[in-house]
Design an enzyme around this catalytic site. Structure first.
Site, short mmCIF file in Angstrom:
data_model
loop_
_atom_site.label_atom_id
_atom_site.label_comp_id
_atom_site.label_asym_id
_atom_site.label_seq_id
_atom_site.Cartn_x
_atom_site.Cartn_y
_atom_site.Cartn_z
N ALA A 108 0.85 -0.98 -0.05
CA ALA A 108 -0.09 0.22 0.20
C ALA A 108 0.60 1.24 0.13
CB ALA A 108 -0.82 0.08 1.18
N THR A 109 0.82 2.01 -0.92
CA THR A 109 1.95 3.21 -1.02
C THR A 109 1.70 4.08 -0.03
OG1 THR A 109 0.53 4.06 -2.99
CG2 THR A 109 2.03 2.69 -3.67
N ASP A 110 0.72 4.30 0.68
CA ASP A 110 0.43 5.48 1.65
C ASP A 110 1.54 4.86 2.63
OD1 ASP A 110 -1.25 3.42 2.15
OD2 ASP A 110 -2.36 4.77 3.67
N GLY A 111 1.40 3.53 3.01
CA GLY A 111 2.35 3.26 4.17
C GLY A 111 3.67 3.10 3.68
N PHE A 114 5.14 6.88 4.03
CA PHE A 114 5.31 7.25 5.30
C PHE A 114 6.42 6.72 5.85
CE2 PHE A 114 1.48 9.79 5.97
CZ PHE A 114 1.64 10.90 6.92
#
Length: 331
Positions: A108-111, A114
């Site tokens: 998941a690219t948001d994880g 971050f």
């Protein structure tokens, strides 16, 4: 009279110091609620699973709070448990009660973003070259496996697999983490990050759907440039898309894109603001915003009052995380 004044003064100072203590202790409170001894952040609103989003959020919180011990604990668990050796990214979800805790090998690219961002901040703050090297490796992998050019736009897909459907791609606008992309651009001087920022802002401008004029949690971008709420998910501005104005504000507090959120939330009294809205039908949630959702609303409408997060007993992982992220965004 003097005694009453003295009592009032003492009470005022006690309130001030108690509020400061709550602010100072927000990270300690967060850790005590959600950080396991092995470095795993638990999602208490989702059967205590863990995911890269939570690891990345908390790693960033640790950097800002100058807590390298907790940072190392979380990073070591994340690296040892979730890193995918095939592409250098991270398995997005971990369920400790399953025989095989990692069943979905996608990222998941948001994880991932971050985690890389927190490592970059940590490497700079604590002068640790290994953190910086690890951050660089993750951002390189993100570019290689998740960034594509589609319909004339540079976009970051939500995961390496399953989101490019040839005639259209599914995007999650809450994964457009502009302040992180800017820091990656400053470090690497690669145009891809600047293009993601520029095109991401253009795409958000095309995601003003329905009467609310808000983005949905998931959006399909077609090859002709059209954007529509993705059919695979409810057409709601909800728990994902709530992060869109947070990241836009974090990147540029005066962005004109923020006005649509101010317009929507400004229609309601604070305690009567729906938790979500269907952008296609205009139907609101049957329950109201609370906790971290309200913190994002307050960031838009009452920005002077959002700098001191208070983690309450009723806040689950996501609510507490939103409160903490709002606080980080205005530091």
């Amino acid at each position: 009279m003097w005694q009453r004044c003295k009592t009032l003064i003492v009470a005022v100072f006690a309130l001030i110091f108690s509020q400061q203590a709550l602010a100072d202790n927000a990270w300690d409170s967060y850790k005590s609620r959600f950080l396991m001894p092995d470095g795993r952040i638990i999602d208490t609103g989702n059967k205590s699973v863990s995911h890269t989003e939570g690891q990345g959020f908390a790693m960033m919180m640790a950097v800002v709070n100058d807590d390298q011990v907790s940072f190392d604990k979380m990073w070591n668990w994340t690296r040892k448990t979730l890193k995918n050796p095939e592409n250098g990214l991270f398995y997005w979800r971990y369920n400790p009660v399953e025989a095989q805790p990692i069943t979905d090998k996608n990222n998941a690219t948001d994880g991932d973003t971050f985690i890389a961002w927190a490592l970059l901040k940590a490497g700079t703050k604590w002068q640790n070259q290994d953190y910086l090297n690890q951050s660089d490796a993750i951002t390189k992998a993100l570019i290689a496996h998740n960034v594509v050019r589609f319909a004339g736009y540079q976009v970051m897909l939500p995961g390496a697999k399953g989101f490019n459907l040839n005639s259209y791609v599914n995007l999650n606008p809450s994964y457009f983490i502009f302040p992180a992309w800017q820091d990656f651009a400053n470090r690497s001087h690669l145009m891809v990050w600047k293009d993601l920022i520029s095109d991401g802002q253009k795409l958000l401008g095309k995601m003003h759907f329905g009467n609310p004029q808000l983005p949905s949690d998931w959006v399909s971008l077609y090859s002709d440039g059209r954007t529509v709420p993705a059919k695979q998910w409810p057409a709601r501005f909800s728990y994902d898309a709530i992060r869109v104005p947070l990241y836009v504000s974090w990147f540029n507090r005066s962005s004109p894109e923020l006005q649509v959120y101010k317009n929507w939330w400004g229609r309601f009294a604070r305690d009567k603001t729906p938790a979500w809205v269907n952008v296609t039908t205009g139907d609101p949630a049957p329950y109201m915003m609370n906790g971290g959702l309200l913190a994002v609303r307050d960031l838009m409408l009452q920005s002077a009052s959002v700098e001191q997060p208070q983690i309450m007993a009723q806040d689950d992982y996501y609510s507490a995380s939103l409160k903490m992220l709002v606080s980080l965004s205005v530091r």
